[in-house]
Design a protein around this motif. Sequence first.
Motif, PDB file in Angstrom:
ATOM      1  N   ASN A 149      57.941  18.634  14.033  1.00 29.52           N
ATOM      2  CA  ASN A 149      57.778  17.856  15.266  1.00 29.52           C
ATOM      3  C   ASN A 149      56.591  18.365  16.074  1.00 29.52           C
ATOM      4  N   THR A 154      62.931  20.382  21.111  1.00 27.53           N
ATOM      5  CA  THR A 154      63.952  19.404  21.501  1.00 27.53           C
ATOM      6  C   THR A 154      65.363  19.971  21.358  1.00 27.53           C
ATOM      7  N   TYR A 204      70.582  20.509  17.842  1.00 24.75           N
ATOM      8  CA  TYR A 204      69.827  19.265  17.976  1.00 24.75           C
ATOM      9  C   TYR A 204      70.821  18.116  18.142  1.00 24.75           C
ATOM     10  N   SER A 208      67.282  13.826  19.347  1.00 29.09           N
ATOM     11  CA  SER A 208      66.148  14.658  18.939  1.00 29.09           C
ATOM     12  C   SER A 208      65.397  14.054  17.762  1.00 29.09           C
TER      13      SER A 208
END
Length: 387
Positions: A149, A154, A204, A208
Amino acid sequence: MLKVNYTLLIALTLACGAAVSNAAGSEANGTVAPIIGVLAQEIYEDSLIARHFNSTSYIAASYVKFVEGAGGRVVPIWIGQERSYYENLLRQINGVLLPGGGTWFNNSKGYGEAGEHIIHIAKEINTNASYFPVWGTCLGMELLVLVMNNNVETRFDCKSQGQTIPLDFKPTYNESRMFAGASAELITLMSKQNVTYNYHRNCYTQQSFENSSWRIMSINNDLQGVEFVSTIEHLQYPFYGVQFHPEKNLYEFVSKLIPHTAGAVHSAQYFADFFISEARRNKHTFDNAAEQSAAMIYNYKPEYTAKIGSGYIQQYLFDTDSEEEVEETPEEPEPVEPEPDPDNDHPYPNYPYYMHHGDYAAATQPLLTCILMSLAFVVCAGRFVNN
């Protein structure tokens, strides 16, 4: 007088040599027993292990056993190295396991930095048409998602320490590669019994992964009822992540909360078998047998760290700067252990793992046997012609 067909004898001898060479090559390329790199992790100066050992990094032995129990072999991957080190190593091994643990991703020359190199290099290898799987467990899964990412964080705080729960499968779980080979009975077991052991403070959510290239196969809820993602796979690359710890079901016995039921063990073994089956698709090899031998985890011995209060039964402990194993600071001289008997130390008799220091007996025996059989065949053929 017996006539021997020397042309036939030479041809059969060459065929024997080729057959033995191909057999050795088949083993070396990892197709039979893939070689997995397991990333080490830094040890903090004020930690329990640092107070008892002169070590700077470690690998929990349960991750090594996780690989070996499914038919793979392990090479330790050092932290704190230049990118070129990881590039060279990943092109000689067949996959990488990013283990769980407890560290910060922003430590200089630590687990996070090394893992980021590895994930980027693994992407390049796969992009260049070579199948190279990466498995992330707990912290390793979190690092996989973070790096893929573009290092945008996140994760959120959650409470799932010592939590044993079943998997809550998404309706589309059976479209995944990870669970494609799972029987209906196994899926029922995983979804009904407490077979996954969780110990994490970060999670997560499904949010996310919005607009991402990850497939979510299962979710769970932490001890406070907060939902988190528990199994994922990447849609483009053979990258896999689980937020729980399958290796603990199989090889860790420091907590009564870790499940060791038949169902928990069966479930955990499925994940190990799946990852190693993915690694068998990779054809990377070491440049030579000596380099492979020098890189293997067999050059190190694990320490029994549970006896001093560690969360792991055993750990491989290293001095990362010198890439050597470390020893416990002794309170009294330790007895000298006898040298191992080389005749009882070979895992597969007559099957050449690595040939070094003059140990060619296992490799040459099939060749000699084949030559003697060829000679017998030629002699018999000669007698038949004479008669």
